[in-house]
Design a protein around this motif. Sequence first.
Motif, PDB file in Angstrom:
ATOM      1  N   SER A 134       0.863  -1.187   0.000  1.00 58.82           N
ATOM      2  CA  SER A 134       0.000   0.000   0.000  1.00 58.82           C
ATOM      3  C   SER A 134       0.893   1.229   0.000  1.00 58.82           C
ATOM      4  N   GLN A 135       0.273   2.394   0.045  1.00 59.86           N
ATOM      5  CA  GLN A 135       1.029   3.645   0.006  1.00 59.86           C
ATOM      6  C   GLN A 135       1.984   3.801   1.184  1.00 59.86           C
ATOM      7  N   ARG A 136       1.762   3.060   2.232  1.00 57.85           N
ATOM      8  CA  ARG A 136       2.638   3.166   3.402  1.00 57.85           C
ATOM      9  C   ARG A 136       3.953   2.424   3.200  1.00 57.85           C
ATOM     10  N   ASP A 137       4.014   1.596   2.163  1.00 62.24           N
ATOM     11  CA  ASP A 137       5.184   0.746   1.962  1.00 62.24           C
ATOM     12  C   ASP A 137       6.233   1.408   1.077  1.00 62.24           C
ATOM     13  N   SER A 138       7.448   0.893   1.201  1.00 68.10           N
ATOM     14  CA  SER A 138       8.554   1.378   0.379  1.00 68.10           C
ATOM     15  C   SER A 138       9.591   0.267   0.287  1.00 68.10           C
ATOM     16  N   GLU A 144       9.597   4.266  -3.712  1.00 73.13           N
ATOM     17  CA  GLU A 144       8.628   5.068  -2.963  1.00 73.13           C
ATOM     18  C   GLU A 144       7.255   4.932  -3.615  1.00 73.13           C
ATOM     19  N   TYR A 145       6.248   4.578  -2.834  1.00 67.44           N
ATOM     20  CA  TYR A 145       4.910   4.339  -3.362  1.00 67.44           C
ATOM     21  C   TYR A 145       4.224   5.689  -3.589  1.00 67.44           C
ATOM     22  N   ASP A 146       4.570   6.324  -4.698  1.00 62.54           N
ATOM     23  CA  ASP A 146       4.110   7.684  -4.955  1.00 62.54           C
ATOM     24  C   ASP A 146       2.774   7.696  -5.705  1.00 62.54           C
ATOM     25  N   HIS A 147       2.329   8.924  -6.010  1.00 67.39           N
ATOM     26  CA  HIS A 147       1.028   9.097  -6.666  1.00 67.39           C
ATOM     27  C   HIS A 147       0.993   8.439  -8.038  1.00 67.39           C
ATOM     28  N   ALA A 202      -1.165   4.255 -11.584  1.00 73.62           N
ATOM     29  CA  ALA A 202      -0.918   3.173 -12.540  1.00 73.62           C
ATOM     30  C   ALA A 202      -1.505   1.862 -12.039  1.00 73.62           C
ATOM     31  N   VAL A 203      -1.356   1.584 -10.742  1.00 71.88           N
ATOM     32  CA  VAL A 203      -1.926   0.360 -10.170  1.00 71.88           C
ATOM     33  C   VAL A 203      -3.448   0.364 -10.331  1.00 71.88           C
ATOM     34  N   LYS A 204      -4.077   1.504 -10.085  1.00 73.43           N
ATOM     35  CA  LYS A 204      -5.534   1.600 -10.231  1.00 73.43           C
ATOM     36  C   LYS A 204      -5.965   1.369 -11.679  1.00 73.43           C
ATOM     37  N   ASP A 205      -5.210   1.889 -12.613  1.00 78.75           N
ATOM     38  CA  ASP A 205      -5.530   1.660 -14.028  1.00 78.75           C
ATOM     39  C   ASP A 205      -5.413   0.184 -14.370  1.00 78.75           C
ATOM     40  N   THR A 208      -8.309  -0.037  -5.981  1.00 81.11           N
ATOM     41  CA  THR A 208      -7.924   0.407  -4.637  1.00 81.11           C
ATOM     42  C   THR A 208      -6.581   1.122  -4.625  1.00 81.11           C
ATOM     43  N   GLY A 209      -5.756   0.868  -5.635  1.00 79.92           N
ATOM     44  CA  GLY A 209      -4.409   1.428  -5.635  1.00 79.92           C
ATOM     45  C   GLY A 209      -3.444   0.645  -4.772  1.00 79.92           C
TER      46      GLY A 209
END
Length: 377
Positions: free
Chosen positions: A305-309, A333-336, A341-344, A354-355
């Motif tokens: 998820s966005q919290r990960d790196s 870095e799990y950036d915008h 791209a994951v959502k697409d 969900t992203g």
Amino acid sequence: MHFDHSELDRRTLLRAGLGAAAVAVVGSELALPAAAQAAPGADLDWIIGCDGWAARPPSGPLSVSATPTNKIIVHHMAFPNVTDYSKEHAEQLARDCQDLHMDGNGWSDTGQHFTVSRGGHVLEGRHGSLERLRAGDRQMIAAHCPGENGRAIGIENEGTYVTETPPEELLDGLTRLCVAICRQYGLHAHDIFGHWDFRETQCPGAMFYREFPALRRAVFRTLGTRLGDVPARRWPDIWRFVGGPTVRVAQYLLSFRGYAVPVTGVFDATTVAAVQDWQARNGIPVDVDATLTAPTWETLAPELSQRDSGVPVTAAQFMLASKGYAEVTPSGEYDHATRSAVKDLQRLHGLPPTGKVSTTTWCALVGGVVRQSFRRR
């Protein structure tokens, strides 16, 4: 036409080392392995055979594989995107391709099993491929994807699809061919992959690859497959005889799990040992060829998820960038841009956008097929 195939796939011969890996073809005499599973009497007369497009005879013996066929690999030819959709053009295309493969690459015949023109005409490639399709027992050993030449039916599609989408006529012809191959060889829509899932190449092109979920759905509907008969996740069965971006992702993930594996995309001895050790440590049957089986992938790939790196995020970003998401940079870095791209990708495969990179999203990301992609749209 890409030049990253191999002629008689020696690795396929080694893989079947417990018995005869191939049966030589001399002229039209075929000594065939057993295990036919074809639909008898199938109408395949719409496929233009080698005689129909005036193919040259092979320059040397061809072989029938003793390894069961387990997938279809789709390619683009990296030829011009012509507007001549005629049957005559398709036959000339087949001759040009054979000339390139025999005279340019030094192969004994056309490298792929079948060819689809931009007009949707379907032609036999390598001699014997149509005969074997009618029988549905074993395929010709081809030269379209090293490591997969004896167990994957290779289909070349006329054109270049890095930035352009194939025409409807081509997609219709490809769908019809894939349906016939699935019926004859006992395959399924979830057994359709792209060349770059097993090889370092731009083939089949990012825009063509985006059409694969729709292609698989069309094949799925025509075959009349029930959704419950589709596995939740059909991972790419990469093994020690292939290479490319998917292998590189596996190496990233092995590195994350503590293995000193070079991240090169080359399935080397260090990678083989790491895969087999991971399987042993996790109670997974150890595969002699270090095949990344479904349990191997699913224990190896952490949800993100966005919290990960870190390394797993870099792995996901690398694959996204490889598949045409140019805005994604493998930074860890799990950036915008990564989340977008994951959502697409998730929308493309029928997953909730969900992203987050769930196990199912990982499967779609590395070239696999997920059950949700077959739900009615």
